[in-house]
Design a protein around this motif. Structure first.
Motif, PDB file in Angstrom:
ATOM      1  N   LEU A 146      -5.665   0.679  -1.227  1.00 17.26           N
ATOM      2  CA  LEU A 146      -4.213   0.529  -1.134  1.00 17.26           C
ATOM      3  C   LEU A 146      -3.829  -0.789  -0.462  1.00 17.26           C
ATOM      4  CD1 LEU A 146      -3.237   4.175  -0.136  1.00 17.26           C
ATOM      5  CD2 LEU A 146      -2.511   3.000  -2.226  1.00 17.26           C
ATOM      6  N   GLU A 147      -4.510  -1.121   0.630  1.00 21.79           N
ATOM      7  CA  GLU A 147      -4.194  -2.361   1.349  1.00 21.79           C
ATOM      8  C   GLU A 147      -4.454  -3.586   0.474  1.00 21.79           C
ATOM      9  OE1 GLU A 147      -5.104  -0.723   5.873  1.00 21.79           O
ATOM     10  OE2 GLU A 147      -6.656  -1.821   4.772  1.00 21.79           O
ATOM     11  N   LYS A 148      -5.554  -3.576  -0.245  1.00 15.78           N
ATOM     12  CA  LYS A 148      -5.901  -4.714  -1.105  1.00 15.78           C
ATOM     13  C   LYS A 148      -4.857  -4.901  -2.193  1.00 15.78           C
ATOM     14  CE  LYS A 148      -9.613  -6.481  -4.072  1.00 15.78           C
ATOM     15  NZ  LYS A 148     -10.972  -6.202  -4.623  1.00 15.78           N
ATOM     16  N   GLU A 149      -4.449  -3.805  -2.836  1.00 11.94           N
ATOM     17  CA  GLU A 149      -3.467  -3.904  -3.918  1.00 11.94           C
ATOM     18  C   GLU A 149      -2.082  -4.264  -3.377  1.00 11.94           C
ATOM     19  OE1 GLU A 149      -2.144  -3.938  -7.871  1.00 11.94           O
ATOM     20  OE2 GLU A 149      -4.182  -3.950  -7.000  1.00 11.94           O
ATOM     21  N   TRP A 150      -1.736  -3.721  -2.195  1.00 15.09           N
ATOM     22  CA  TRP A 150      -0.434  -4.063  -1.601  1.00 15.09           C
ATOM     23  C   TRP A 150      -0.361  -5.560  -1.329  1.00 15.09           C
ATOM     24  CZ3 TRP A 150       1.978  -6.471   2.323  1.00 15.09           C
ATOM     25  CH2 TRP A 150       3.331  -6.170   2.550  1.00 15.09           C
ATOM     26  N   LEU A 151      -1.423  -6.104  -0.736  1.00 14.14           N
ATOM     27  CA  LEU A 151      -1.445  -7.530  -0.415  1.00 14.14           C
ATOM     28  C   LEU A 151      -1.394  -8.380  -1.685  1.00 14.14           C
ATOM     29  CD1 LEU A 151      -4.074  -7.537   2.472  1.00 14.14           C
ATOM     30  CD2 LEU A 151      -1.641  -8.087   2.667  1.00 14.14           C
ATOM     31  N   LYS A 152      -2.055  -7.921  -2.730  1.00  9.72           N
ATOM     32  CA  LYS A 152      -2.042  -8.627  -4.006  1.00  9.72           C
ATOM     33  C   LYS A 152      -0.632  -8.687  -4.587  1.00  9.72           C
ATOM     34  CE  LYS A 152      -3.876  -8.160  -8.728  1.00  9.72           C
ATOM     35  NZ  LYS A 152      -4.739  -7.313  -9.594  1.00  9.72           N
ATOM     36  N   ARG A 153       0.091  -7.569  -4.478  1.00 11.25           N
ATOM     37  CA  ARG A 153       1.427  -7.491  -5.074  1.00 11.25           C
ATOM     38  C   ARG A 153       2.522  -8.078  -4.200  1.00 11.25           C
ATOM     39  NH1 ARG A 153       2.335  -3.332  -9.127  1.00 11.25           N
ATOM     40  NH2 ARG A 153       0.358  -2.512  -9.875  1.00 11.25           N
ATOM     41  N   TYR A 154       2.429  -7.854  -2.876  1.00  2.00           N
ATOM     42  CA  TYR A 154       3.560  -8.173  -2.001  1.00  2.00           C
ATOM     43  C   TYR A 154       3.214  -9.069  -0.809  1.00  2.00           C
ATOM     44  CZ  TYR A 154       4.901  -3.832  -4.414  1.00  2.00           C
ATOM     45  OH  TYR A 154       5.139  -2.873  -5.351  1.00  2.00           O
TER      46      TYR A 154
END
Length: 386
Positions: free
Chosen positions: A376-384
């Protein structure tokens, strides 16, 4: 010696009728206290709360006066920093005289340390204070990972929200209502920036709601499952950020900034992982008396937080003495005092005094499997993240 005799006179009298008070067990703990005498314990723990920092300072003074153990609070932003340090020491073959003696951890960081064999123990069942722990709590699992005696429970955490009743009398009781509120009142809601612990907890709690607590969340995550299950999460956040504080382009660094923004009147909800944090913040003058904590109607994302000792700790005896003290009724009662920290205790309430006996807890929602956190953290950082 007088200190040891005094400690064990009380200990033996209290537990004379129990199997724990057998001579070998008492003698082993006496030896640990003797080894701890004069040691310095480097305690890596989150340093983002004045109330918690003051509590750890108090514990340090007590440990020094009672056991001649020096507790050095190494303040970290995220305990993953410590995990990385320990992995580096392991790779370098530094199997003794390590730089970390004690850590405040749970969830993904515990699993990482356990999987990499970075933890000392098992030691928990040998602590004299283990007798007081409420075994009906999930003290032997951490985000579904068995603790195996490698970490001692320290307190109960729950993701809750703080609002000021004078400005927001009827706060949103679900994330669906939160999105509706954010659209009706733009620029008034936000959450801490992942991978900060409170920010990640916010998006995990949101994920539980928008997926109706999908059973996949309790299993190790795979790439395919993650892509499918998280679709409603990203749709929600895309909408939410468009009307969030500062247009979703900036986020509070953590719960302390979140609380400050609430107190300054810039936002309408703050996030905390302590259902009683509002009381200690009011006592410290950091929140108005009209503020109140609440959980979503479905419940609060909940977990136990723990204390552990690295495998190569330079002061493992001192760390055991420190953890045993932090689990004592005296220390847990002070930690649970709503005017000091208000952290819900892991002890049976019969051993607690003062307001710690009745600290506020809400209906619990289980954490997802720890593997979801990093994804979740990796994808959140990628998106936002930019």
């Amino acid at each position: 010696m007088k200190k040891l005799l005094s400690t064990f006179g009380i200990f033996a009298a209290t537990f004379a009728a129990s199997s724990f008070a057998t001579s070998p067990v008492v003698e082993r703990w006496q030896k640990i206290e003797q080894q701890a005498d004069g040691q310095t314990v480097y305690f890596h723990a989150w340093g983002g709360s004045q109330e918690i920092n003051r509590y750890i300072q108090w514990a340090g003074k007590e440990l020094k006066s009672r056991y001649n153990v020096t507790l050095n609070h190494v303040k970290v932003t995220d305990i993953s920093e410590t995990t990385t340090r320990l992995i580096a020491e392991k790779a370098a073959g530094k199997n003794s005289a390590g730089s970390v003696d004690m850590v405040w951890i749970n969830g993904e960081n515990f699993k990482s340390m356990k999987d990499n064999q970075l933890l000392f123990g098992p030691f928990v069942n040998d602590l004299p204070s283990w007798q007081y722990v409420d075994k009906s709590l999930p003290v032997d699992v951490d985000f579904s990972e068995p603790t195996d005696g490698l970490e001692a429970p320290w307190g109960v955490g729950q993701l809750v929200f703080i609002h000021d009743e004078e400005t927001l009398n009827n706060p949103p009781r679900s994330f669906s209502e939160m999105l509706s509120y954010a659209k009706a009142f733009p620029n008034r809601l936000t959450y801490p920036r992942p991978p900060e612990f409170h920010g990640t907890s916010f998006i995990k709690s949101l994920l539980v709601e928008v997926t109706n607590n999908a059973p996949e969340l309790q299993q190790p995550v795979t790439k395919e499952v993650f892509a499918h299950v998280t679709q409603p999460l990203w749709r929600y956040l895309d909408e939410f950020h468009s009307v969030a504080w500062r247009g979703g382009k900036q986020f509070p660094a953590g719960t302390a900034e979140s609380v400050q923004l609430l107190d300054d009147g810039q936002i309408d909800l703050a996030v905390t992982f302590n259902p009683n944090a509002v009381f200690s913040a009011q006592s410290s003058g950091n929140l108005a008396e009209s503020t109140k904590a609440y959980a979503m109607d479905a419940g609060a994302l909940s977990n136990i937080h723990f204390l552990a000792i690295p495998w190569n700790a330079n002061a493992s005896a001192g760390a055991q003495v420190a953890i045993n003290f932090l689990l004592s009724p005296e220390a847990q009662s002070r930690k649970g005092d709503i005017n000091i920290w208000g952290d819900p205790s892991v002890l049976n309430s019969q051993y607690l005094t003062g307001t710690a006996k009745n600290t506020q807890q809400f209906k619990s929602i289980a954490e997802p499997h720890p593997s979801w956190q990093a994804a979740l953290e990796k994808e959140w950082l990628k998106r936002y993240g930019n």
